[in-house]
Scaffold this motif. Sequence first.
Motif, PDB file in Angstrom:
ATOM      1  N   HIS A   1       0.828  -1.206   0.000  1.00 23.16           N
ATOM      2  CA  HIS A   1       0.000   0.000   0.000  1.00 23.16           C
ATOM      3  C   HIS A   1       0.862   1.256   0.000  1.00 23.16           C
ATOM      4  O   HIS A   1       0.448   2.288  -0.526  1.00 23.16           O
ATOM      5  CB  HIS A   1      -0.941   0.001   1.209  1.00 23.16           C
ATOM      6  CG  HIS A   1      -2.180  -0.806   1.003  1.00 23.16           C
ATOM      7  ND1 HIS A   1      -2.194  -2.175   1.039  1.00 23.16           N
ATOM      8  CD2 HIS A   1      -3.471  -0.432   0.744  1.00 23.16           C
ATOM      9  CE1 HIS A   1      -3.431  -2.622   0.823  1.00 23.16           C
ATOM     10  NE2 HIS A   1      -4.215  -1.580   0.640  1.00 23.16           N
ATOM     11  N   ASP A   2       2.057   1.187   0.610  1.00 24.15           N
ATOM     12  CA  ASP A   2       2.903   2.376   0.633  1.00 24.15           C
ATOM     13  C   ASP A   2       3.372   2.757  -0.769  1.00 24.15           C
ATOM     14  O   ASP A   2       3.664   3.928  -1.033  1.00 24.15           O
ATOM     15  CB  ASP A   2       4.098   2.182   1.565  1.00 24.15           C
ATOM     16  CG  ASP A   2       4.986   1.002   1.181  1.00 24.15           C
ATOM     17  OD1 ASP A   2       4.574   0.173   0.346  1.00 24.15           O
ATOM     18  OD2 ASP A   2       6.105   0.906   1.732  1.00 24.15           O
ATOM     19  N   LEU A   3       3.424   1.798  -1.676  1.00 25.37           N
ATOM     20  CA  LEU A   3       3.780   2.089  -3.065  1.00 25.37           C
ATOM     21  C   LEU A   3       2.566   2.592  -3.848  1.00 25.37           C
ATOM     22  O   LEU A   3       2.614   3.650  -4.486  1.00 25.37           O
ATOM     23  CB  LEU A   3       4.339   0.839  -3.741  1.00 25.37           C
ATOM     24  CG  LEU A   3       4.556   0.931  -5.263  1.00 25.37           C
ATOM     25  CD1 LEU A   3       5.601   2.001  -5.584  1.00 25.37           C
ATOM     26  CD2 LEU A   3       4.963  -0.411  -5.842  1.00 25.37           C
ATOM     27  N   HIS A   4       1.469   1.842  -3.774  1.00 27.90           N
ATOM     28  CA  HIS A   4       0.299   2.173  -4.595  1.00 27.90           C
ATOM     29  C   HIS A   4      -0.453   3.399  -4.064  1.00 27.90           C
ATOM     30  O   HIS A   4      -0.697   4.353  -4.806  1.00 27.90           O
ATOM     31  CB  HIS A   4      -0.641   0.970  -4.668  1.00 27.90           C
ATOM     32  CG  HIS A   4      -0.060  -0.194  -5.406  1.00 27.90           C
ATOM     33  ND1 HIS A   4       0.812  -1.094  -4.824  1.00 27.90           N
ATOM     34  CD2 HIS A   4      -0.221  -0.618  -6.687  1.00 27.90           C
ATOM     35  CE1 HIS A   4       1.158  -2.007  -5.705  1.00 27.90           C
ATOM     36  NE2 HIS A   4       0.550  -1.751  -6.847  1.00 27.90           N
ATOM     37  N   ALA A   5      -0.839   3.367  -2.780  1.00 28.72           N
ATOM     38  CA  ALA A   5      -1.580   4.489  -2.202  1.00 28.72           C
ATOM     39  C   ALA A   5      -0.663   5.623  -1.786  1.00 28.72           C
ATOM     40  O   ALA A   5      -1.085   6.781  -1.741  1.00 28.72           O
ATOM     41  CB  ALA A   5      -2.385   4.007  -0.995  1.00 28.72           C
ATOM     42  N   GLY A   6       0.601   5.287  -1.483  1.00 31.76           N
ATOM     43  CA  GLY A   6       1.555   6.294  -1.027  1.00 31.76           C
ATOM     44  C   GLY A   6       2.310   6.955  -2.160  1.00 31.76           C
ATOM     45  O   GLY A   6       1.968   8.051  -2.601  1.00 31.76           O
TER      46      GLY A   6
ATOM     47  N   PRO B   1      -2.793   5.093   8.875  1.00 37.63           N
ATOM     48  CA  PRO B   1      -2.082   5.645   7.713  1.00 37.63           C
ATOM     49  C   PRO B   1      -1.739   4.578   6.693  1.00 37.63           C
ATOM     50  O   PRO B   1      -0.600   4.132   6.562  1.00 37.63           O
ATOM     51  CB  PRO B   1      -0.827   6.252   8.346  1.00 37.63           C
ATOM     52  CG  PRO B   1      -0.575   5.402   9.559  1.00 37.63           C
ATOM     53  CD  PRO B   1      -1.939   5.045  10.083  1.00 37.63           C
ATOM     54  N   VAL B   2      -2.725   4.139   5.944  1.00 39.28           N
ATOM     55  CA  VAL B   2      -2.570   3.038   4.996  1.00 39.28           C
ATOM     56  C   VAL B   2      -1.470   3.312   3.972  1.00 39.28           C
ATOM     57  O   VAL B   2      -0.729   2.411   3.575  1.00 39.28           O
ATOM     58  CB  VAL B   2      -3.907   2.765   4.277  1.00 39.28           C
ATOM     59  CG1 VAL B   2      -3.731   1.750   3.166  1.00 39.28           C
ATOM     60  CG2 VAL B   2      -4.953   2.283   5.277  1.00 39.28           C
ATOM     61  N   ALA B   3      -1.340   4.575   3.560  1.00 38.11           N
ATOM     62  CA  ALA B   3      -0.353   4.924   2.540  1.00 38.11           C
ATOM     63  C   ALA B   3       1.086   4.766   3.032  1.00 38.11           C
ATOM     64  O   ALA B   3       2.018   4.895   2.247  1.00 38.11           O
ATOM     65  CB  ALA B   3      -0.582   6.353   2.054  1.00 38.11           C
ATOM     66  N   GLU B   4       1.253   4.471   4.304  1.00 35.21           N
ATOM     67  CA  GLU B   4       2.594   4.257   4.855  1.00 35.21           C
ATOM     68  C   GLU B   4       2.853   2.790   5.172  1.00 35.21           C
ATOM     69  O   GLU B   4       3.937   2.427   5.629  1.00 35.21           O
ATOM     70  CB  GLU B   4       2.773   5.086   6.133  1.00 35.21           C
ATOM     71  CG  GLU B   4       2.617   6.591   5.920  1.00 35.21           C
ATOM     72  CD  GLU B   4       2.655   7.360   7.226  1.00 35.21           C
ATOM     73  OE1 GLU B   4       2.984   6.739   8.264  1.00 35.21           O
ATOM     74  OE2 GLU B   4       2.358   8.569   7.216  1.00 35.21           O
ATOM     75  N   MET B   5       1.856   1.938   4.935  1.00 36.52           N
ATOM     76  CA  MET B   5       1.979   0.523   5.288  1.00 36.52           C
ATOM     77  C   MET B   5       2.506  -0.299   4.118  1.00 36.52           C
ATOM     78  O   MET B   5       1.887  -0.340   3.057  1.00 36.52           O
ATOM     79  CB  MET B   5       0.616  -0.038   5.722  1.00 36.52           C
ATOM     80  CG  MET B   5       0.018   0.624   6.934  1.00 36.52           C
ATOM     81  SD  MET B   5      -1.595  -0.130   7.354  1.00 36.52           S
ATOM     82  CE  MET B   5      -2.128   0.951   8.681  1.00 36.52           C
ATOM     83  N   GLU B   6       3.636  -0.942   4.324  1.00 34.75           N
ATOM     84  CA  GLU B   6       4.157  -1.827   3.279  1.00 34.75           C
ATOM     85  C   GLU B   6       3.228  -3.024   3.109  1.00 34.75           C
ATOM     86  O   GLU B   6       2.953  -3.464   1.990  1.00 34.75           O
ATOM     87  CB  GLU B   6       5.561  -2.302   3.627  1.00 34.75           C
ATOM     88  CG  GLU B   6       6.183  -3.187   2.565  1.00 34.75           C
ATOM     89  CD  GLU B   6       7.612  -3.558   2.878  1.00 34.75           C
ATOM     90  OE1 GLU B   6       8.212  -4.309   2.087  1.00 34.75           O
ATOM     91  OE2 GLU B   6       8.140  -3.107   3.910  1.00 34.75           O
TER      92      GLU B   6
END
Length: 220
Positions: free
Chosen positions: A30-35, A152-157
Amino acid sequence: MAGSALSWNVMWNVGVEQYYQPTQPIRFPHDLHAGAMEIDCRYCHGGAWKSKNATIPSLSTCMNCHNVANGQGSDSPTAEAEIAKIYKALDYDPATGEYGDNPEGVEWIRVHNLPDFAYFNHSQHVTVAEASIREAKGLKADDPVCYACHGPVAEMEEIYQFSPLTMKWCVDCHRETEVIHAEDNAYYDKILAAHEQMKKGGEGISVADLGGIECARCHY
């Protein structure tokens, strides 16, 4: 007394899966796609804005990008292998761009799991109550309202359960969250009109005042 306190604490936390982080059959950072790529949550989980369930995207959604992005040249050493799992599940040949006749489903592992007798409607929270939740949780303007519960989903690998999702956690939120009357919100127009008499001395109405902690709201 110490033993009783310990036993009570253990029993109180039975079934509480906060920080649960299973390994999924296909890794989705998620850190790649949403972040890093700033893909809106709604692109994959559009159901959260219009239905009870957030929905898990089909692999065809993944293929909107990964029919071109095959992981080659990526900084991640596992990207190509993980994307290859998508191709395998869809029986897709990236060399020819053709689909075969033997696709297979992906057995995703559920992370957030409420009891069967607990009712939770995503759209009621992220659409109808968005303004109220944003104010109560202090979210930034560019933060998805999802962060209020999912963190903080955008920071979760790899995604994990950020909040306890216990009955107490939900009830406390309903008691503390003040209803903000968003413009052009027909739901609140009717509810606030019916409960106008509840306002005293300019005080606002909380979710609890609108029946948000009545048993039947969540348990049916």
